[in-house]
Write an enzyme that holds these catalytic residues in place. Structure first.
Site, PDB file in Angstrom:
ATOM      1  N   ARG A  25      -2.023 -33.201   9.213  1.00 30.66           N
ATOM      2  CA  ARG A  25      -1.582 -31.968   9.887  1.00 30.66           C
ATOM      3  C   ARG A  25      -1.582 -32.095  11.411  1.00 30.66           C
ATOM      4  O   ARG A  25      -0.685 -31.583  12.074  1.00 30.66           O
ATOM      5  CB  ARG A  25      -2.433 -30.794   9.410  1.00 30.66           C
ATOM      6  N   THR A 125     -18.277 -43.513   5.313  1.00 33.87           N
ATOM      7  CA  THR A 125     -18.981 -44.240   4.246  1.00 33.87           C
ATOM      8  C   THR A 125     -20.282 -43.512   3.977  1.00 33.87           C
ATOM      9  O   THR A 125     -20.919 -43.028   4.913  1.00 33.87           O
ATOM     10  CB  THR A 125     -19.293 -45.695   4.647  1.00 33.87           C
ATOM     11  N   ASP A 127     -22.897 -44.943   3.225  1.00 31.21           N
ATOM     12  CA  ASP A 127     -23.998 -45.856   3.572  1.00 31.21           C
ATOM     13  C   ASP A 127     -24.555 -45.618   4.978  1.00 31.21           C
ATOM     14  O   ASP A 127     -25.681 -46.001   5.274  1.00 31.21           O
ATOM     15  CB  ASP A 127     -23.536 -47.311   3.465  1.00 31.21           C
TER      16      ASP A 127
END
Ligand code: ADP
Ligand code: F6P
Length: 322
Positions: A25, A125, A127
């Site tokens: 967008r 992520t 992690d």
């Protein structure tokens, strides 16, 4: 630059969809024609591009996973793979790329950038092992899922005077385990960043038992040398643990959640910053959160650096279980 593509790569993370929506967008707002790449770098290799309009990314803001699909694509690690990807991008007249993903994905983004293609990364992520963003998209949701499980395990542990080893994800990084340990009131965390032995875990459980605790919780990072499988094997037949010990490996449940408000907002901000950077003609950067502001870090620095775990929180964790 007229056409920009976006891809999600590596392990999916809650909030990736919010990032795709923001990239598409805000990209349209900047005058770009927007495309999605299916299944990460695999989609660059087989030219799997789909045009994306504002309506195509409607209704995904609150959904986990990634509407574009994600993948691990070993072929893309080779120069031939990267050149094939470049040729596919050129053939489809795509002139810019946003890569939403973690460590490996940003290494891929850097590789494309070094070959001369305009790329901007978005830090995502569960992690939280990516240099250039104090928190990455998906971490908050994954941590809260892990925490909810830990809270539930505590209830049954206390009812049966048991101890639980709870293994959380994080690949080689102990961030999720450390945070889950702090937020879940664990006796100890076993993480790759801190040396600990199975005997240390036994000593911790015994000390908790002797202090009169009726249960114990140890959060173990999957990347620790002594992960849950190793610890449970070591505990087999031992009668000096203090508690009856059970193990739970949380695994992929941590990845599949509905993105939290924090992850949606972070993803939206990082996605918007990525297209703004492309529009300014600034490439080869990762968009991340630093001191609560959206900052760009060169991908070269990102791939060459390791994000440290907070020693302050590691030390806190050691003294809190009383
Ligand atoms: P994450 O981005 O979550 O850390 P991976 O490490 O699995 O996930 O990486 C995702 C993908 O990124 C890989 O399958 C591969 O296509 C690409 N990639 C990883 N490392 C590199 C690298 N050193 N060079 C080029 N591409 C890479
Ligand atoms: O990088 C995200 C992650 O969930 C890691 O925590 C974990 O080690 C890995 O991906 C699991 O990968 P896969 O989904 O391929 O089993």
């Amino acid at each position: 630059m007229k056409s920009v593509a976006v891809l999600t790569s590596g392990g999916d993370a809650p909030g990736m969809n919010a990032a795709i929506r923001a990239v598409v967008r805000t990209g349209i707002d900047k005058g770009f024609e927007m495309y999605g790449v299916r299944h990460g770098y695999a989609g660059l290799l087989d030219a799997s591009f789909i045009p994306l309009g504002a309506r195509d990314v409607g209704g995904i803001l609150g959904q986990g996973g990634t509407m574009l699909g994600s993948a691990r694509a070993p072929e893309f690690k080779t120069l031939e793979g990267q050149q094939k990807a470049l040729s596919n991008l050129n053939q489809h007249s795509i002139e810019g790329l946003v890569v939403i993903g973690g460590n490996g994905s940003q290494a891929g983004a850097h590789a494309l950038y070094k070959l001369g293609f305009p790329v901007v990364g978005v830090a995502s992520t569960i992690d939280n092992d990516l240099y250039g963003s104090e928190v990455t998209i998906g971490v908050d949701t994954a941590l809260n899922i892990a925490l909810e499980s830990i809270d539930r395990l505590r209830v049954t542990a206390a009812s049966h005077k048991r101890a639980f080893l709870v293994e959380v994800m994080g690949r080689d990084c102990g961030y999720l385990a450390l945070m889950a340990g702090l937020a879940g009131g664990a006796e100890m965390v076993v993480i790759p960043e801190v040396e600990s032995t199975p005997q240390d875990v036994i000593a911790t459980l015994n000390a908790a038992h002797q202090r009169g605790k009726n249960h114990g919780l140890i959060v173990v990072a999957e990347g620790a040398k002594n992960d849950v499988a190793v610890l449970m094997e070591y505990f087999k037949g031992k009668t000096n643990l203090g508690f009856d010990v059970r193990a739970t490996i949380l695994g992929h449940v941590q990845r599949g959640g509905v993105p939290s408000a924090f992850d949606r907002v972070l993803a939206t901000r990082l996605g918007g910053a990525a297209t703004a950077s492309l529009a300014r003609g600034e490439y080869g950067m990762l968009m991340g959160l630093i001191h609560n502001e959206i900052k760009a870090t060169p991908l070269e620095t990102v791939v060459a650096s390791k994000k440290p775990l907070s020693t302050e929180m590691i030390e806190l964790m050691k003294v809190l279980a009383k």
